[in-house]
Scaffold this motif. Structure first.
Motif, PDB file in Angstrom:
ATOM      1  N   ILE A   1       4.182   3.268 -13.881  1.00  0.00           N
ATOM      2  CA  ILE A   1       5.680   3.171 -13.514  1.00  0.00           C
ATOM      3  C   ILE A   1       5.857   2.150 -12.525  1.00  0.00           C
ATOM      4  N   HIS A   2       6.992   1.551 -12.707  1.00  0.00           N
ATOM      5  CA  HIS A   2       7.478   0.416 -11.998  1.00  0.00           C
ATOM      6  C   HIS A   2       8.244   0.848 -10.868  1.00  0.00           C
ATOM      7  N   LEU A   3       7.855   0.839  -9.438  1.00  0.00           N
ATOM      8  CA  LEU A   3       8.404   1.285  -8.408  1.00  0.00           C
ATOM      9  C   LEU A   3       9.383   0.195  -7.593  1.00  0.00           C
ATOM     10  N   PHE A   4      10.468   0.522  -7.217  1.00  0.00           N
ATOM     11  CA  PHE A   4      11.363  -0.372  -6.227  1.00  0.00           C
ATOM     12  C   PHE A   4      11.821   0.107  -4.952  1.00  0.00           C
ATOM     13  N   ASN A   5      11.429  -0.581  -4.084  1.00  0.00           N
ATOM     14  CA  ASN A   5      11.739  -0.041  -2.673  1.00  0.00           C
ATOM     15  C   ASN A   5      12.422  -1.267  -1.831  1.00  0.00           C
ATOM     16  N   LYS A   6      13.692  -1.052  -1.593  1.00  0.00           N
ATOM     17  CA  LYS A   6      14.579  -2.332  -1.086  1.00  0.00           C
ATOM     18  C   LYS A   6      14.407  -3.693  -1.888  1.00  0.00           C
ATOM     19  N   ASN A   7      14.000  -4.466  -1.673  1.00  0.00           N
ATOM     20  CA  ASN A   7      13.912  -5.977  -2.304  1.00  0.00           C
ATOM     21  C   ASN A   7      12.297  -6.021  -2.739  1.00  0.00           C
ATOM     22  N   ASN A   8      11.542  -4.954  -2.589  1.00  0.00           N
ATOM     23  CA  ASN A   8       9.978  -5.031  -3.072  1.00  0.00           C
ATOM     24  C   ASN A   8       9.948  -4.166  -4.035  1.00  0.00           C
ATOM     25  N   SER A   9       8.937  -4.640  -5.074  1.00  0.00           N
ATOM     26  CA  SER A   9       8.659  -3.649  -6.296  1.00  0.00           C
ATOM     27  C   SER A   9       7.145  -3.731  -6.479  1.00  0.00           C
ATOM     28  N   PHE A  10       6.709  -2.617  -6.912  1.00  0.00           N
ATOM     29  CA  PHE A  10       5.200  -2.409  -7.282  1.00  0.00           C
ATOM     30  C   PHE A  10       4.914  -1.428  -8.423  1.00  0.00           C
ATOM     31  N   TYR A  11       3.733  -1.550  -9.086  1.00  0.00           N
ATOM     32  CA  TYR A  11       3.217  -0.414  -9.909  1.00  0.00           C
ATOM     33  C   TYR A  11       2.433   0.425  -9.574  1.00  0.00           C
ATOM     34  N   ILE A  12       2.444   1.642 -10.051  1.00  0.00           N
ATOM     35  CA  ILE A  12       1.384   2.645 -10.042  1.00  0.00           C
ATOM     36  C   ILE A  12       0.873   2.736 -11.363  1.00  0.00           C
ATOM     37  N   GLU A  13      -0.180   2.347 -11.512  1.00  0.00           N
ATOM     38  CA  GLU A  13      -0.997   1.961 -13.041  1.00  0.00           C
ATOM     39  C   GLU A  13      -2.308   2.672 -12.895  1.00  0.00           C
ATOM     40  N   ASP A  14      -2.722   3.155 -14.438  1.00  0.00           N
ATOM     41  CA  ASP A  14      -3.995   3.990 -14.445  1.00  0.00           C
ATOM     42  C   ASP A  14      -4.345   3.399 -15.764  1.00  0.00           C
ATOM     43  N   ASP A  15      -5.581   3.828 -15.976  1.00  0.00           N
ATOM     44  CA  ASP A  15      -6.537   3.336 -17.304  1.00  0.00           C
ATOM     45  C   ASP A  15      -5.738   4.007 -18.634  1.00  0.00           C
ATOM     46  N   SER A  16      -5.300   5.364 -18.405  1.00  0.00           N
ATOM     47  CA  SER A  16      -4.633   6.002 -19.527  1.00  0.00           C
ATOM     48  C   SER A  16      -3.114   6.183 -18.951  1.00  0.00           C
ATOM     49  N   ASN A  17      -2.571   6.615 -20.201  1.00  0.00           N
ATOM     50  CA  ASN A  17      -1.252   7.101 -19.912  1.00  0.00           C
ATOM     51  C   ASN A  17      -0.972   8.351 -19.460  1.00  0.00           C
TER      52      ASN A  17
ATOM     53  N   LYS B   1      14.494   7.231   9.066  1.00  0.00           N
ATOM     54  CA  LYS B   1      14.712   5.685   8.789  1.00  0.00           C
ATOM     55  C   LYS B   1      13.196   5.270   8.530  1.00  0.00           C
ATOM     56  N   LEU B   2      12.099   5.875   8.747  1.00  0.00           N
ATOM     57  CA  LEU B   2      10.839   5.451   8.574  1.00  0.00           C
ATOM     58  C   LEU B   2      10.409   5.535   7.295  1.00  0.00           C
ATOM     59  N   ARG B   3      11.250   6.017   6.211  1.00  0.00           N
ATOM     60  CA  ARG B   3      10.902   6.440   4.532  1.00  0.00           C
ATOM     61  C   ARG B   3      10.691   5.381   4.281  1.00  0.00           C
ATOM     62  N   PRO B   4      11.519   4.140   4.096  1.00  0.00           N
ATOM     63  CA  PRO B   4      11.172   2.969   3.544  1.00  0.00           C
ATOM     64  C   PRO B   4       9.780   2.401   4.016  1.00  0.00           C
ATOM     65  N   LEU B   5       9.598   2.414   5.177  1.00  0.00           N
ATOM     66  CA  LEU B   5       8.335   1.773   5.743  1.00  0.00           C
ATOM     67  C   LEU B   5       6.949   2.663   5.141  1.00  0.00           C
TER      68      LEU B   5
ATOM     69  N   VAL C   1       3.924   1.492   2.702  1.00  0.00           N
ATOM     70  CA  VAL C   1       2.575   1.472   2.943  1.00  0.00           C
ATOM     71  C   VAL C   1       1.892   1.965   1.733  1.00  0.00           C
ATOM     72  N   SER C   2       2.569   2.807   0.969  1.00  0.00           N
ATOM     73  CA  SER C   2       2.123   3.247  -0.136  1.00  0.00           C
ATOM     74  C   SER C   2       1.861   1.936  -1.218  1.00  0.00           C
ATOM     75  N   LYS C   3       2.616   1.109  -1.261  1.00  0.00           N
ATOM     76  CA  LYS C   3       2.424   0.000  -2.001  1.00  0.00           C
ATOM     77  C   LYS C   3       1.055  -0.631  -1.883  1.00  0.00           C
ATOM     78  N   TYR C   4       0.491  -0.679  -0.710  1.00  0.00           N
ATOM     79  CA  TYR C   4      -0.669  -1.308  -0.513  1.00  0.00           C
ATOM     80  C   TYR C   4      -1.737  -0.241  -0.851  1.00  0.00           C
ATOM     81  N   LEU C   5      -1.520   1.302  -0.584  1.00  0.00           N
ATOM     82  CA  LEU C   5      -2.720   2.266  -0.742  1.00  0.00           C
ATOM     83  C   LEU C   5      -2.945   2.543  -2.307  1.00  0.00           C
ATOM     84  N   VAL C   6      -2.038   2.232  -3.027  1.00  0.00           N
ATOM     85  CA  VAL C   6      -2.037   2.582  -4.463  1.00  0.00           C
ATOM     86  C   VAL C   6      -2.789   1.403  -5.069  1.00  0.00           C
ATOM     87  N   LYS C   7      -3.196   0.316  -4.262  1.00  0.00           N
ATOM     88  CA  LYS C   7      -4.240  -0.689  -4.965  1.00  0.00           C
ATOM     89  C   LYS C   7      -5.660  -0.002  -4.799  1.00  0.00           C
ATOM     90  N   PHE C   8      -5.906   0.973  -4.128  1.00  0.00           N
ATOM     91  CA  PHE C   8      -7.226   1.662  -4.170  1.00  0.00           C
ATOM     92  C   PHE C   8      -7.147   2.892  -5.111  1.00  0.00           C
TER      93      PHE C   8
END
Length: 344
Positions: free
Chosen positions: A71-87, A317-321, A325-332
């Motif tokens: 899933i392609h996720l967007f937050n303000k001007n940043n974007s990242f993916y949550i990706e798995d080996d299977s659908n 107001k802390l929601r975007p932050l 943070v989740s953007k980096y955590l999903v790398k694990f």
């Protein structure tokens, strides 16, 4: 003239009602599945499915429009993916899904399916459909967020979300996309769900946090910001009932799917919850001593989603932050798997 009677009347032939009816197939119970619309299947819905839904339904591959392992996720001007080996994410046309579920009932002689059957009154012994009294031993409300059965039981509905979308005839979109914008949608999001011949582009919110009028205005701002033309699209709005109370009342009345408040106000998902609650209520009707572990899990997941949403709302107001943070955590892998399990 004697009143016609059924062992089970199911009001609503959406995923929950159809799932319940299938579970009661080939039993010694006389079952009526009553649908107010003339065609079973079509519903105002974004048409997103999770892996849990696919596994539950055992859908043929040809019915699924698109499958995604990210899933392609967007937050303000940043974007990242949550990706798995299977659908783990899919899209399907709701009419196709409904008609496929309906076809599964053809082999059961004990089930009658009636369309254009509109309920006008409910009592503890019978319901009135198209002016005719019909008796029941068990009654299943599977008639959506505005359920007549829920109203008959005098249940309040406070934890409810609102979703709005445009159905646009285009094939230009390919990615499954989620957009967070705390200023416009608070703790919720906008989405782009591609289908075979169209795309669902919409957003959701809580009327207690953002009024429906303001949500529509904010959505227009978001559409303009992303240069999305909706002039050829069909505008739709629908409620998401996440106010679960109980699923069995008075010993013989049940609520399944959106009627029971099983839908997630965090993700907006309701199809999986409808399928499981309908199926398990069918098992309970067949065996009064049956205890459903699947319903226990569904209720626990509902509570978990409410807790996550409450924390996001309170974060302000802390929601975007938090999303950053989740953007980096999903790398694990561990955290990524946990997120996918929670939402899909």
């Amino acid at each position: 003239m004697d009143m016609e009677k059924y062992d089970v009347i199911i009001i609503g032939a959406g995923p929950a009602g159809l799932s319940c009816a299938k579970q009661l197939g080939n039993s010694n119970l006389k079952v009526l599945l009553a649908e107010k619309n003339s065609v079973i299947g079509p519903k105002v819905c974004a048409g997103g499915l999770t892996g849990k839904s696919i596994k539950t339904l055992n859908l043929p591959d040809e019915l699924i429009e698109f499958t995604y392992n990210k899933i392609h996720l967007f937050n303000k001007n940043n974007s990242f993916y949550i990706e798995d080996d299977s659908n783990f994410a899919y899209t399907i046309d709701r009419k196709v899904l409904g008609q496929w579920q309906l076809k599964q009932l053809d082999e059961f002689s004990n089930i009658e399916v009636k369309t254009d059957y509109r309920v006008s009154e409910i009592t503890k012994e019978y319901i009135v459909i198209n002016g005719e009294k019909i008796g029941y031993k068990h009654l299943v409300g599977a008639d959506g967020s505005s359920s007549l059965v829920r109203r008959y039981l005098k249940l309040t509905t406070e934890k409810i979300g609102v979703a709005i979308q445009y159905i646009i005839p285009t094939t230009k979109y390919k990615d499954f996309e989620i957009y967070f914008d705390s200023n416009l949608f608070s703790a919720w999001y906008a989405w782009i769900f591609p289908h075979k011949n169209y795309v669902s582009i919409g957003c959701g919110g809580d009327p207690k946090t953002i009024s429906s009028k303001q949500l529509k205005k904010n959505f227009s701002t978001w559409l303009e910001k992303h240069n999305i033309d909706v002039s050829q699209g069909k505008y739709e709005a629908f409620p998401i009932n996440g106010d679960y109370k109980e699923y069995q009342f008075n010993g013989n009345i049940y609520l399944a799917g959106d009627s029971g408040g099983f839908a997630s106000v965090l993700t907006g998902e309701g199809i999986y919850q409808a399928l499981i609650s309908g199926e398990e209520i069918g098992k309970i009707i067949l065996n009064k001593n049956y205890h459903s572990l699947k319903l226990d899990d569904l209720i626990n997941l509902q509570r978990k989603h409410h807790k996550i949403l409450d924390r996001l709302v309170k974060a302000g107001k802390l929601r975007p932050l938090l999303i950053d943070v989740s953007k980096y955590l999903v790398k694990f892998k561990f955290f990524r798997k946990k997120v996918i399990k929670t939402i899909a």
